[in-house]
Design a protein around this motif. Structure first.
Motif, PDB file in Angstrom:
ATOM      1  N   LEU A 487      39.060  39.185  30.935  1.00 37.39           N
ATOM      2  CA  LEU A 487      38.085  39.430  32.001  1.00 37.39           C
ATOM      3  C   LEU A 487      36.843  38.559  31.895  1.00 37.39           C
ATOM      4  O   LEU A 487      36.000  38.595  32.795  1.00 37.39           O
ATOM      5  N   GLN A 488      36.723  37.791  30.811  1.00 36.98           N
ATOM      6  CA  GLN A 488      35.465  37.076  30.570  1.00 36.98           C
ATOM      7  C   GLN A 488      35.166  36.016  31.635  1.00 36.98           C
ATOM      8  O   GLN A 488      34.012  35.639  31.832  1.00 36.98           O
ATOM      9  N   HIS A 489      36.188  35.541  32.324  1.00 40.13           N
ATOM     10  CA  HIS A 489      35.968  34.504  33.323  1.00 40.13           C
ATOM     11  C   HIS A 489      35.817  35.074  34.735  1.00 40.13           C
ATOM     12  O   HIS A 489      35.631  34.304  35.683  1.00 40.13           O
ATOM     13  N   LEU A 490      35.911  36.408  34.857  1.00 40.88           N
ATOM     14  CA  LEU A 490      35.771  37.021  36.166  1.00 40.88           C
ATOM     15  C   LEU A 490      34.312  37.353  36.459  1.00 40.88           C
ATOM     16  O   LEU A 490      33.522  37.609  35.535  1.00 40.88           O
ATOM     17  N   PRO A 491      33.912  37.391  37.742  1.00 42.29           N
ATOM     18  CA  PRO A 491      32.568  37.856  38.087  1.00 42.29           C
ATOM     19  C   PRO A 491      32.452  39.346  37.821  1.00 42.29           C
ATOM     20  O   PRO A 491      33.472  40.036  37.637  1.00 42.29           O
ATOM     21  N   PRO A 492      31.245  39.898  37.803  1.00 41.30           N
ATOM     22  CA  PRO A 492      31.077  41.329  37.529  1.00 41.30           C
ATOM     23  C   PRO A 492      31.908  42.214  38.458  1.00 41.30           C
ATOM     24  O   PRO A 492      32.457  43.231  38.016  1.00 41.30           O
ATOM     25  N   GLU A 493      31.995  41.837  39.762  1.00 42.83           N
ATOM     26  CA  GLU A 493      32.808  42.631  40.681  1.00 42.83           C
ATOM     27  C   GLU A 493      34.264  42.678  40.228  1.00 42.83           C
ATOM     28  O   GLU A 493      34.915  43.729  40.296  1.00 42.83           O
ATOM     29  N   GLY A 494      34.783  41.552  39.757  1.00 41.85           N
ATOM     30  CA  GLY A 494      36.161  41.499  39.288  1.00 41.85           C
ATOM     31  C   GLY A 494      36.376  42.336  38.046  1.00 41.85           C
ATOM     32  O   GLY A 494      37.425  42.975  37.894  1.00 41.85           O
ATOM     33  N   VAL A 495      35.392  42.320  37.126  1.00 39.16           N
ATOM     34  CA  VAL A 495      35.490  43.126  35.907  1.00 39.16           C
ATOM     35  C   VAL A 495      35.558  44.614  36.259  1.00 39.16           C
ATOM     36  O   VAL A 495      36.419  45.357  35.767  1.00 39.16           O
ATOM     37  N   LEU A 496      34.642  45.042  37.138  1.00 36.12           N
ATOM     38  CA  LEU A 496      34.609  46.452  37.530  1.00 36.12           C
ATOM     39  C   LEU A 496      35.885  46.847  38.264  1.00 36.12           C
ATOM     40  O   LEU A 496      36.461  47.919  38.014  1.00 36.12           O
ATOM     41  N   ALA A 497      36.349  45.990  39.165  1.00 37.15           N
ATOM     42  CA  ALA A 497      37.570  46.292  39.918  1.00 37.15           C
ATOM     43  C   ALA A 497      38.778  46.360  39.000  1.00 37.15           C
ATOM     44  O   ALA A 497      39.649  47.230  39.163  1.00 37.15           O
ATOM     45  N   ALA A 498      38.848  45.455  38.008  1.00 39.05           N
ATOM     46  CA  ALA A 498      39.984  45.453  37.089  1.00 39.05           C
ATOM     47  C   ALA A 498      40.014  46.734  36.255  1.00 39.05           C
ATOM     48  O   ALA A 498      41.076  47.346  36.064  1.00 39.05           O
ATOM     49  N   ILE A 499      38.843  47.154  35.754  1.00 42.72           N
ATOM     50  CA  ILE A 499      38.775  48.392  34.972  1.00 42.72           C
ATOM     51  C   ILE A 499      39.159  49.583  35.844  1.00 42.72           C
ATOM     52  O   ILE A 499      39.927  50.474  35.437  1.00 42.72           O
ATOM     53  N   MET A 500      38.634  49.612  37.076  1.00 44.83           N
ATOM     54  CA  MET A 500      38.903  50.724  37.975  1.00 44.83           C
ATOM     55  C   MET A 500      40.389  50.805  38.326  1.00 44.83           C
ATOM     56  O   MET A 500      40.988  51.885  38.351  1.00 44.83           O
ATOM     57  N   LEU A 501      41.008  49.659  38.586  1.00 47.05           N
ATOM     58  CA  LEU A 501      42.434  49.646  38.920  1.00 47.05           C
ATOM     59  C   LEU A 501      43.291  50.050  37.728  1.00 47.05           C
ATOM     60  O   LEU A 501      44.305  50.748  37.879  1.00 47.05           O
ATOM     61  N   PHE A 502      42.888  49.602  36.524  1.00 44.82           N
ATOM     62  CA  PHE A 502      43.622  49.963  35.307  1.00 44.82           C
ATOM     63  C   PHE A 502      43.620  51.480  35.122  1.00 44.82           C
ATOM     64  O   PHE A 502      44.667  52.099  34.893  1.00 44.82           O
ATOM     65  N   VAL A 503      42.443  52.097  35.265  1.00 42.24           N
ATOM     66  CA  VAL A 503      42.341  53.541  35.086  1.00 42.24           C
ATOM     67  C   VAL A 503      43.039  54.269  36.236  1.00 42.24           C
ATOM     68  O   VAL A 503      43.679  55.309  36.041  1.00 42.24           O
ATOM     69  N   THR A 504      42.939  53.722  37.458  1.00 46.79           N
ATOM     70  CA  THR A 504      43.609  54.330  38.612  1.00 46.79           C
ATOM     71  C   THR A 504      45.116  54.352  38.416  1.00 46.79           C
ATOM     72  O   THR A 504      45.786  55.339  38.749  1.00 46.79           O
ATOM     73  N   LEU A 505      45.666  53.278  37.869  1.00 43.49           N
ATOM     74  CA  LEU A 505      47.103  53.232  37.595  1.00 43.49           C
ATOM     75  C   LEU A 505      47.495  54.332  36.621  1.00 43.49           C
ATOM     76  O   LEU A 505      48.501  55.033  36.817  1.00 43.49           O
ATOM     77  N   LEU A 506      46.685  54.516  35.586  1.00 48.23           N
ATOM     78  CA  LEU A 506      46.980  55.559  34.604  1.00 48.23           C
ATOM     79  C   LEU A 506      46.876  56.947  35.232  1.00 48.23           C
ATOM     80  O   LEU A 506      47.725  57.816  34.995  1.00 48.23           O
ATOM     81  N   THR A 507      45.840  57.174  36.033  1.00 50.48           N
ATOM     82  CA  THR A 507      45.604  58.519  36.548  1.00 50.48           C
ATOM     83  C   THR A 507      46.627  58.915  37.603  1.00 50.48           C
ATOM     84  O   THR A 507      46.864  60.097  37.818  1.00 50.48           O
TER      85      THR A 507
END
Length: 597
Positions: A487-507
């Motif tokens: 995630l280090q090369h993504l903008p802050p929006e991408g970091v937040l979206a990636a974390i949110m999607l990862f947790v959404t997939l789990l939930t």
């Protein structure tokens, strides 16, 4: 990580109950850490880690909120809102749906999601049966609105409290009840047009042409001096009557005090009519005696349905000659006769005589109802209803909203330093509210088991234990480093979206509580690795845990509406996936703007 993956798979497969998986997880952690303790710990420290969730303040808060939510339900404190909703639907279907979505979201901000949906679900099903929008087109949007509202406050769902509790354990400041509510409300403005206008069109009409009609009970209504009927003509009150209630006899002139008229209606229809018209369908002395015994014995009044069998003592007797009230202290509110309508009898005929197969609508205390069923050979049907203790409805609402206010905005208090706002941690205010619910009788001590969910308790306790071991073992830091590299090369929006999607997939494919315990420490470590503020990443986890729209197994309310709407797995996926994408994009952008990232 092997243990965590195994728990995810077990939850997703659903072959073993959640309680068993949760308890087994706690046992494995306790036994495993005893024989293979973590570095710099003693073998017995694993017991503290494994069972510490049962004493965690987040679990205590959840239990206290369940008790207060139960108080609102059993006292009928939420019923006025439900009745208002039904009147709006009669004006316009689209307006009714919009108001319903807003109301559902608002209620679920302060009351747990499940009781709100339980309250609204029968209203929507009943409205669909009366010709309104089909239930299959409204229940998924309603559930989504409830979940969005539950996301908006730290007390909206048990998952929110769990994330906030874990974040506090990691060293972050305590979040207030409405700490991030403006962010969710702005996202809701974007999502609501989809819920209101698009989602119902994506859902099938699963209503059947022939539906089994509810039982209609016939009884006689007595006009009392305080009744709304006294001195009025039939045309003056016809517009106020419930749809599932009617007069089988229509008086020629005005209603007179003491007049007894044949009426019929469903159980709910009779109940609504009695509330509106203030008449009597059972002798007042019987009802008063039941109420007095209920207060003195601390028992709830129940309404049940009983079938008259071939061996019953009351066969061919009338209600007055059977002596039911004198013998058992219960009151018969109405009679349903499957094969022939009672209303077809001539108005001047004698009272109705009980026949085999009649279904009686009976109210009383549990011991009286049991004695009536056994003593007179009646078959009690399932689905009995507890009569709400409406005299305590206002008190229960004041306690609930007072506890929320005390934890959110505070209350004026005079201390040594003068006047100031007194605020308490949500755990303390919720416990105080639960105690008041007990002391005032809004919730009975012997009914606590109905308020508390054993499934939620052991699930939260196991989730806390998993979160602790993931953090203490270094697994969270390791996962954080791996995700940070990607995630280090993504903008802050991408970091937040990636974390949110990862947790959404789990939930959506496992437990949202477990997803919260895994995602929170990972997000905390990612923030450290990428030198980003920790709070928005923790909120990304919290939001992701609540985006459980895409599968029926994601949350208990999803399963609750599945049978009523006759939904398939594809219905959730087709309507839920676009909503997930809308919420992820909107919330990620709002977090970046709100925290200046």
């Amino acid at each position: 990580m092997v243990l965590t993956l195994g728990v995810f798979i077990a939850f997703a497969r659903g072959r073993v109950s959640i309680e068993i998986i949760s308890l087994l997880t706690i046992a494995l952690i306790a036994v495993g850490l005893y024989f293979y303790p973590l570095p710099h710990t003693q073998p017995t420290d694993g017991l503290v880690l494994a069972f510490g969730g049962f004493g965690h303040y987040a679990l205590i808060t959840i239990c206290a909120l369940m008790i207060m939510g139960r108080g609102l339900v059993v006292t009928g404190a939420l019923e006025p809102a439900a009745r208002m909703l039904e009147r709006v639907w009669k004006v316009n279907l689209q307006l009714g749906l919009l108001v319903s979505l807003v109301l559902a979201m608002s209620l679920s901000m302060i009351v747990n999601d499940t009781p709100v949906l339980v309250l609204l679900l029968p209203i929507f099903v009943a409205l669909a049966q009366r010709g309104a929008m089909p239930a299959s087109k409204t229940l998924i949007p309603l559930n989504a609105a409830v979940l969005i509202g539950g996301m908006a406050t730290t007390i909206g769902t048990s998952t929110n409290l769990l994330v906030v509790g874990i974040a506090r354990d990691l060293g972050m400041p305590q979040m207030s009840v409405f700490h991030y509510t403006p962010i969710v409300m702005m996202a809701a403005l974007v999502a609501f047009p989809y819920l209101w206008l698009v989602m119902p069109r994506l859902l099938p009409d699963n209503s059947t042409e022939e539906q089994q009609a509810e039982r209609r009970f016939h009884t006689r209504l007595r006009v009392t001096p305080h009744s709304e009927l006294a001195g009025k003509h039939f045309d003056e009150i016809i517009d106020r009557l419930p749809a599932d209630f009617r007069f089988e006899e229509r008086p020629d002139g005005q209603f007179e005090v003491g007049q007894r008229l044949l009426i019929s209606g469903t159980h709910q229809g009779l109940e609504d009519a009695m509330r509106i018209l203030r008449g009597e369908v059972a002798p007042n002395w019987v009802v008063d005696r039941i109420s007095r015994r209920s207060r003195s014995q601390g028992e709830d009044i129940q309404v049940v349905e009983m079938v008259v069998t071939a061996d019953s003592r009351i066969l061919n007797r009338t209600l007055s000659s059977s002596g039911i009230a004198d013998h058992y202290g219960v009151a018969v509110l109405g009679i349903h006769r499957p094969e022939r309508l009672i209303g077809m009898q001539s108005p001047g005929s004698a009272e109705i005589r009980f026949a085999e197969g009649d279904v009686l609508l009976v109210t009383g205390l549990p011991d009286g109802l049991a004695s009536f069923a056994s003593g007179d050979s009646l078959l009690q049907l399932e689905g009995g209803k507890v009569v709400p203790r409406r005299s305590k409805a206002t008190l229960a609402a004041v306690i609930m909203f007072g506890a929320v206010a005390l934890a959110s905005v505070g209350i004026p208090w005079i201390g040594s330093d003068g006047l100031y706002l007194l605020k308490m941690p949500i755990a303390i205010s919720a416990l105080a509210g639960a105690i008041l619910m007990f002391v005032t009788g809004c919730v009975k001590f012997d009914r606590v088991g109905r308020a508390l969910s054993g499934k939620v308790i052991v699930l939260v306790a196991a989730s806390i234990a998993i979160g602790r071991i993931i953090l203490d073992s270094g697994a969270a830091a390791w996962l954080g480093e791996l995700m940070a590299l990607g995630l280090q090369h993504l903008p802050p929006e991408g970091v937040l979206a990636a974390i949110m999607l990862f947790v959404t997939l789990l939930t959506n494919f496992a437990s949202n509580a477990t997803a919260a315990t895994v995602g929170t420490p990972i997000a905390f470590n990612i923030a450290t690795q990428l030198d980003l503020p920790q709070e928005p990443l923790i909120l990304a986890v919290l939001f992701g845990c609540n985006l459980c729209y895409a599968t029926p197994i994601a949350y208990q309310t999803n399963m609750l509406i599945m049978a009523e709407g006759n939904y398939s797995f594809g219905d959730y996926l087709r309507t839920g996936l676009p909503l997930v994408l809308i919420m992820v994009a909107t919330l990620s952008f709002l977090l970046v703007v709100s925290y200046g990232m």
